[in-house]
Enzyme design. Sequence first.
Site, short mmCIF file in Angstrom:
data_model
loop_
_atom_site.label_atom_id
_atom_site.label_comp_id
_atom_site.label_asym_id
_atom_site.label_seq_id
_atom_site.Cartn_x
_atom_site.Cartn_y
_atom_site.Cartn_z
N GLU A 1 9.85 7.65 -16.91
CA GLU A 1 8.45 8.03 -17.16
C GLU A 1 7.99 7.54 -18.52
O GLU A 1 6.84 7.13 -18.70
CB GLU A 1 8.29 9.55 -17.05
CG GLU A 1 8.36 10.00 -15.59
CD GLU A 1 8.51 11.51 -15.43
OE1 GLU A 1 8.37 11.98 -14.30
OE2 GLU A 1 8.78 12.21 -16.42
N SER B 1 14.71 20.97 -16.46
CA SER B 1 13.50 21.76 -16.70
C SER B 1 13.90 23.04 -17.40
O SER B 1 14.96 23.60 -17.13
CB SER B 1 12.83 22.07 -15.37
OG SER B 1 12.03 23.24 -15.49
N LYS C 1 16.03 21.24 -11.37
CA LYS C 1 15.37 19.97 -11.65
C LYS C 1 16.23 18.98 -12.43
O LYS C 1 17.01 19.34 -13.29
CB LYS C 1 14.08 20.22 -12.46
CG LYS C 1 12.99 20.94 -11.71
CD LYS C 1 12.25 20.04 -10.73
CE LYS C 1 11.39 19.04 -11.42
NZ LYS C 1 10.02 19.45 -11.61
N HIS D 1 0.83 -1.22 0.00
CA HIS D 1 0.00 0.00 0.00
C HIS D 1 0.86 1.26 0.00
O HIS D 1 0.44 2.30 0.51
CB HIS D 1 -0.94 0.04 1.21
CG HIS D 1 -1.69 -1.24 1.44
ND1 HIS D 1 -2.88 -1.53 0.83
CD2 HIS D 1 -1.37 -2.33 2.20
CE1 HIS D 1 -3.30 -2.74 1.22
NE2 HIS D 1 -2.38 -3.24 2.04
#
Length: 461
Positions: A290, A277, A283, A156
């Site tokens: 992804e 970024s 970043k 979980h």
Amino acid sequence: MALWGGRFAGGSSDMFKQVNDSLPFDYVMAEQDIFGSIIWSRALQKAGVLSVEEQQSLEQALSDLKAQVSKGEIDFAVSTEEDIHSFVEAALTETLGDTARKLHTGRSRNDQVATDFRLWCREHLLSIKQDVLQVIKALLSCASRHENAVIPGYTHLQRAQPVYFAHWCLAYVEMLKRDLSRLEDLLVRLNQCPLGCGALAGTTFPVDRYEIAEELGFDGPCLNSLDAVSDRDFVLELLFVASTSMMHISRMAEDLIFYNSGEAGFLSLGDSVTSGSSLMPQKKNPDALELMRGKCGRVFGNLQGLLVTMKGLPLAYNKDMQEDKEGAIDTVNQWHICLCISVEVLDSMSLNEERCRTAAQQGYANATELADYLVDKGIPFRTAHDISGQAVVAAIAKKCALEELPIEDLQAIHPEIDSDVYPKLALEAVLNKRNILGGTSKEMVTKALYLELERLDTLLA
Ligand code: ARG
């Protein structure tokens, strides 16, 4: 020129060509189409349809064309031919004239395309197998580099019980092993040859279908001509095996994205597989991971799409089936890219073992241990579970770990708890108590790792 002009007075409209032509994507099967044609010409010669000279000149021209294709010398984009089969025949006709016009004797594009696409799938699946092996190799070397690293295991997405990082790596190795076995299984069913089945009812020329199958590297000929020209199970299976494999790669990516997050901070990804970024200078984004996750959408969609395309088709061939190609070709490309980039991600990431260990010790991941300790003292597990839960509440109130609770506090919860409990709550003790096949003890994980390393050596040899 179309292969079927005789019956027609007028030509195709531009829009019809747009919907009908498959050369813009099926040109990728050029080499397979040529290979199939070479073997077909040999079969025709043995069946007495072609003379030895005719067959030889066809084989020579086909081989020359194949060489041009493999050197990338052919610009398919400028051709107006309908599909790769028409393209190859047209190219042959240009060099050989009437002899080339004999090649399609007894053959249909229906058995031809079914054969070509099986050959294409076989070749690509064999190279995907190697890609999967490379991911297994990268996971095993990650595990070997960090043999003592411990991470929190989650359920979980809550810290549950600590596990060795190598145990996490080996979990994905198990998934990839099943993917490999699915691949092998699919290759067996796929490896039957449709050539010689004609348009749908079988060919009238006495070719030796066993020999054709063998020369094309198939295990044997397809046994029913109607089925042979209209079966696309092999494409569906490829899409399913790809989807399952991509799903595994995606779950691994998801784990790594989380481990790499500022919140977890278990690892940092290599510069070569991340991007920055345009606005926020600090970043470093996990784009490769992804995309391993994101590309699943189109791959699963391709499986769904072909299932729907196939479900209502009457026997035998229908042009709907031409829709099997783009999705499968795209799937194989994306699958290959994702497997390769996952190797780069695994090879270039660096694990912060200290931070992992600290996290593994937080979150009361040893609460089960306290319960098991009480079970050893004869207390029923359900009661022990409750007592351990109370100890967790007490520790939370004191803002400390379970093993930092003083013995008086523990004994206030239950008198059977003694100071011999503390060593049992230590991280290594928690891990090594799971010394059962499939468990996360050092002994089991080390054994599993060496077994897999050995297996991989033989598979790569
Ligand atoms: N381009 C077609 C395909 O991919 C080849 C088969 C054409 N057969 C036909 N009967 N029109 O399915």
